[in-house]
Write an enzyme that holds these catalytic residues in place. Sequence first.
Site, PDB file in Angstrom:
ATOM      1  N   GLU A 112     -11.493   0.048  -3.778  1.00 49.04           N
ATOM      2  CA  GLU A 112     -10.578   0.432  -2.632  1.00 49.04           C
ATOM      3  C   GLU A 112      -9.135   1.334  -2.939  1.00 49.04           C
ATOM      4  O   GLU A 112      -8.967   1.403  -4.421  1.00 49.04           O
ATOM      5  CB  GLU A 112     -10.419  -0.391  -1.533  1.00 49.04           C
ATOM      6  CG  GLU A 112      -9.138  -1.549  -2.282  1.00 49.04           C
ATOM      7  CD  GLU A 112      -8.839  -2.842  -1.071  1.00 49.04           C
ATOM      8  OE1 GLU A 112      -9.610  -2.735  -0.236  1.00 49.04           O
ATOM      9  OE2 GLU A 112      -8.238  -3.273  -1.710  1.00 49.04           O
ATOM     10  N   ASP A 157       0.793  -1.153  -0.155  1.00 53.02           N
ATOM     11  CA  ASP A 157       0.179   0.003   0.051  1.00 53.02           C
ATOM     12  C   ASP A 157       0.673   1.185   0.097  1.00 53.02           C
ATOM     13  O   ASP A 157       0.714   2.204   0.929  1.00 53.02           O
ATOM     14  CB  ASP A 157      -1.109   0.110   1.198  1.00 53.02           C
ATOM     15  CG  ASP A 157      -1.652  -1.178   1.452  1.00 53.02           C
ATOM     16  OD1 ASP A 157      -2.135  -1.748   0.129  1.00 53.02           O
ATOM     17  OD2 ASP A 157      -2.047  -1.789   2.608  1.00 53.02           O
TER      18      ASP A 157
HETATM   19  O1  FUB Z   1      -3.370  -3.660   3.347  1.00 53.10           O
HETATM   20  C1  FUB Z   1      -4.654  -3.844   3.717  1.00 53.10           C
HETATM   21  C2  FUB Z   1      -5.499  -3.118   2.607  1.00 53.10           C
HETATM   22  O2  FUB Z   1      -5.427  -4.191   1.611  1.00 53.10           O
HETATM   23  C3  FUB Z   1      -5.547  -1.916   2.238  1.00 53.10           C
HETATM   24  O3  FUB Z   1      -6.100  -0.985   3.000  1.00 53.10           O
HETATM   25  C4  FUB Z   1      -6.284  -2.129   0.899  1.00 53.10           C
HETATM   26  O4  FUB Z   1      -6.134  -0.948   0.194  1.00 53.10           O
HETATM   27  C5  FUB Z   1      -5.680  -3.415   0.577  1.00 53.10           C
HETATM   28  O5  FUB Z   1      -4.166  -3.199  -0.230  1.00 53.10           O
END
Ligand code: FUB
Length: 324
Positions: free
Chosen positions: A223, A16
């Site tokens: 997301e 991320d």
């Molecule tokens: O790393 C945890 C979660 O997985 C992140 O917040 C999302 O964007 C995904 O990458």
Amino acid sequence: MTKPNEPLVTHIYTADPSAHVFEGKLYIYPSHDLDHEMISNDNGDQYDMEDYHVLSMDDVSSACIDHGEALHLRDIPWATKQLWAPDAAYRNGTYYLFFPARDKDDIFRIGIATSASPSGPFKAEADYIPGSFSIDPAVFVDEDGRAYVYFGGLWGGQLEKWQSGTFDPDAEGPSATEPALGPQVAELSDDLLSFKEPPREIRIVDDEGQPLLVGDEDRRYFEGPWMHRCNGIYYLSYSTGTTHRIVYATSDNPLGPFVYRGTILTPVLGWTTHHSIVQFQDRWYLFYHDSSLSGGADNKRSVKYAELFYNEDGTIRTIDPYPD
Ligand code: FUB
């Protein structure tokens, strides 16, 4: 030495990445994946991170420095678990780390920690940002000085639980033929510590101005939002989650609506895909992650980068994370 499409660091797992240029260097704010054996589920329980490390590089080919633990869960008064995708911003001599975590009611909120240095250590505020919810904060400071935070993620990220304006643990997302949920955006106060106004949903539409539908999983928002501006165009990029792409939409306004334009990054090894885009020394770079270093474990990812190129019409050339 750091190379494109290879892990920035291999002594820890990182994911991320939010990349910024601070003090003339590249700083990367990633999640710190733990080396735990975890079974993946749709709630994201396998992403059980407990701290953040900040990375930096003098330039994209120099060694990547791990500045060590910058913030730990134990030092965040309101948070109980799951330090997910963070971002950072700078204003008036202070660096701000924005991060999501679950609160004492198991609800994802967004918090802030501050430091005098881009590498930390960061000190957490006593409580999360009032009115914040869900995950994946991305802060964008526009040329006029206004700062915005974009956020939100489906499933484990709980975005669909907030459709009524309050948290409903039983709420499900709209059906396949209905408009998909967009990310949320809120303008930040001048000290960056609170929302100036309640968050609002961003609309993402197709070429005909029609909202992308839930069933359009190759294009709809899931997301990991990121905002950047190039040649006066605002680019909203994000993960499509279930179809594992990084895609983008453009607008002449940071609040949208945004028109879907195409794919930036094709699927990587591992379920999640998450990125940032940064200009450094007149070139543009995509920072992303994959699970190749761990042999494909969803919860053990590594941050990488690739150069990003625009076409003359402002569209972005699709990046293959595994070029020959
Ligand atoms: O790393 C945890 C979660 O997985 C992140 O917040 C999302 O964007 C995904 O990458």
